[in-house]
Design a protein around this motif. Structure first.
Motif, PDB file in Angstrom:
ATOM      1  N   ASP A  55      63.723-100.213  -0.663  1.00 57.75           N
ATOM      2  CA  ASP A  55      63.831 -98.952   0.284  1.00 57.75           C
ATOM      3  C   ASP A  55      62.920 -98.057  -0.033  1.00 57.75           C
ATOM      4  O   ASP A  55      62.588 -97.656  -1.304  1.00 57.75           O
ATOM      5  CB  ASP A  55      65.105 -98.239  -0.088  1.00 57.75           C
ATOM      6  CG  ASP A  55      66.307 -99.161   0.330  1.00 57.75           C
ATOM      7  OD1 ASP A  55      66.475 -99.816   1.317  1.00 57.75           O
ATOM      8  OD2 ASP A  55      67.468 -98.657  -0.336  1.00 57.75           O
ATOM      9  N   ARG A  80      61.468 -94.761   0.114  1.00 54.54           N
ATOM     10  CA  ARG A  80      62.118 -93.414   0.138  1.00 54.54           C
ATOM     11  C   ARG A  80      61.140 -92.380   0.479  1.00 54.54           C
ATOM     12  O   ARG A  80      60.439 -91.815  -0.146  1.00 54.54           O
ATOM     13  CB  ARG A  80      62.599 -93.117  -1.508  1.00 54.54           C
ATOM     14  CG  ARG A  80      63.398 -94.192  -2.241  1.00 54.54           C
ATOM     15  CD  ARG A  80      64.826 -94.413  -1.617  1.00 54.54           C
ATOM     16  NE  ARG A  80      65.455 -93.386  -1.238  1.00 54.54           N
ATOM     17  CZ  ARG A  80      66.384 -92.543  -2.090  1.00 54.54           C
ATOM     18  NH1 ARG A  80      66.600 -92.779  -3.122  1.00 54.54           N
ATOM     19  NH2 ARG A  80      67.246 -91.742  -1.615  1.00 54.54           N
ATOM     20  N   LEU A 116      61.271 -90.234   8.864  1.00 52.70           N
ATOM     21  CA  LEU A 116      61.524 -91.560   9.055  1.00 52.70           C
ATOM     22  C   LEU A 116      60.689 -91.920  10.164  1.00 52.70           C
ATOM     23  O   LEU A 116      59.880 -93.222  10.012  1.00 52.70           O
ATOM     24  CB  LEU A 116      62.796 -91.985   8.967  1.00 52.70           C
ATOM     25  CG  LEU A 116      63.922 -91.493   7.976  1.00 52.70           C
ATOM     26  CD1 LEU A 116      65.154 -92.133   8.087  1.00 52.70           C
ATOM     27  CD2 LEU A 116      63.244 -91.931   6.428  1.00 52.70           C
ATOM     28  N   ASP A 155      72.845 -88.755   8.015  1.00 51.34           N
ATOM     29  CA  ASP A 155      71.955 -89.661   7.233  1.00 51.34           C
ATOM     30  C   ASP A 155      71.315 -90.735   8.044  1.00 51.34           C
ATOM     31  O   ASP A 155      71.994 -91.021   9.152  1.00 51.34           O
ATOM     32  CB  ASP A 155      73.124 -90.187   6.063  1.00 51.34           C
ATOM     33  CG  ASP A 155      72.090 -90.833   4.958  1.00 51.34           C
ATOM     34  OD1 ASP A 155      70.850 -90.687   4.793  1.00 51.34           O
ATOM     35  OD2 ASP A 155      72.664 -91.334   4.345  1.00 51.34           O
ATOM     36  N   SER A 156      70.429 -91.536   7.688  1.00 49.63           N
ATOM     37  CA  SER A 156      69.368 -92.362   8.509  1.00 49.63           C
ATOM     38  C   SER A 156      68.903 -93.120   7.576  1.00 49.63           C
ATOM     39  O   SER A 156      68.335 -92.642   6.477  1.00 49.63           O
ATOM     40  CB  SER A 156      68.770 -91.366   9.471  1.00 49.63           C
ATOM     41  OG  SER A 156      67.792 -90.791   8.904  1.00 49.63           O
ATOM     42  N   CYS A 157      68.439 -94.405   8.196  1.00 47.65           N
ATOM     43  CA  CYS A 157      67.474 -95.062   7.552  1.00 47.65           C
ATOM     44  C   CYS A 157      67.112 -95.998   8.687  1.00 47.65           C
ATOM     45  O   CYS A 157      67.584 -96.202   9.681  1.00 47.65           O
ATOM     46  CB  CYS A 157      67.820 -95.987   6.432  1.00 47.65           C
ATOM     47  SG  CYS A 157      68.788 -97.339   6.829  1.00 47.65           S
ATOM     48  N   CYS A 194      63.804-101.094   4.180  1.00 45.80           N
ATOM     49  CA  CYS A 194      64.320 -99.849   4.673  1.00 45.80           C
ATOM     50  C   CYS A 194      63.496 -98.629   4.494  1.00 45.80           C
ATOM     51  O   CYS A 194      62.758 -98.569   3.433  1.00 45.80           O
ATOM     52  CB  CYS A 194      65.595 -99.541   4.209  1.00 45.80           C
ATOM     53  SG  CYS A 194      67.098-100.777   4.548  1.00 45.80           S
ATOM     54  N   ASP A 212      63.879 -95.083   4.142  1.00 44.57           N
ATOM     55  CA  ASP A 212      65.052 -94.463   3.682  1.00 44.57           C
ATOM     56  C   ASP A 212      64.631 -92.863   3.494  1.00 44.57           C
ATOM     57  O   ASP A 212      63.804 -92.629   2.790  1.00 44.57           O
ATOM     58  CB  ASP A 212      65.610 -94.993   2.455  1.00 44.57           C
ATOM     59  CG  ASP A 212      66.830 -94.187   1.816  1.00 44.57           C
ATOM     60  OD1 ASP A 212      67.320 -93.664   2.660  1.00 44.57           O
ATOM     61  OD2 ASP A 212      67.285 -94.754   0.753  1.00 44.57           O
TER      62      ASP A 212
END
Length: 142
Positions: free
Chosen positions: A87, A89, A103, A126-128, A140, A142
């Motif tokens: 992920d 970040r 993102l 929230d999202s990814c 991802c 994130d």
């Protein structure tokens, strides 16, 4: 009490240098120092695998905080979903549209490097973004 140990993340891949250089760009990492006694990763690889240069490659976090990433050539291709993924970040602490914008900007930066966008997961807060690296490994944003 147990002690903290260093670890590296190892990727099985077809082209270790290509995948390593992709992840250097994604994470701000650098190509790892060449093993002692060798002038380049190519020389190191040729000394171990004369008929197959490019078997191993590695990259490191220049700050020393993140794990070393190691890339090794394997004969088989990717056939199923990763059991482990990274992920990246970039939206920590952000929510909603502000998070989504960060993102999306990171996704746009990674596409020209060879990343592929798979899908957006977004619930309004929230999202990814699920993506794939240059050899199809999931990760991802994130």
């Amino acid at each position: 009490m147990s002690s903290i140990r260093q670890f590296q993340v190892t990727f099985d891949c077809a082209d270790p240098e290509r995948v390593a250089r992709f992840w250097c760009e994604v994470l701000g990492y650098e190509v790892a120092p060449v093993p002692t006694g060798f002038s380049s990763w190519h020389e190191f690889n040729r000394s171990h695998f004369p008929a197959d240069d490019g078997f191993w490659y590695a990259c490191v976090d220049p700050s020393g905080a993140g794990p070393r990433l190691f890339f090794q050539r394997v004969p088989e291709g990717k056939t199923a979903k990763n059991r482990l993924h990274l992920d990246v970040r970039v939206g920590t602490g952000l929510v909603g549209e502000e998070r989504l914008a960060v993102l999306e900007a990171e996704c746009a930066r990674l596409l020209p490097l060879g990343a592929v966008r798979d899908r957006l997961l977004y619930d309004g807060t929230d999202s990814c973004i699920v993506m794939r690296d240059v050899e199809g490994n999931e990760f991802c944003i994130d």
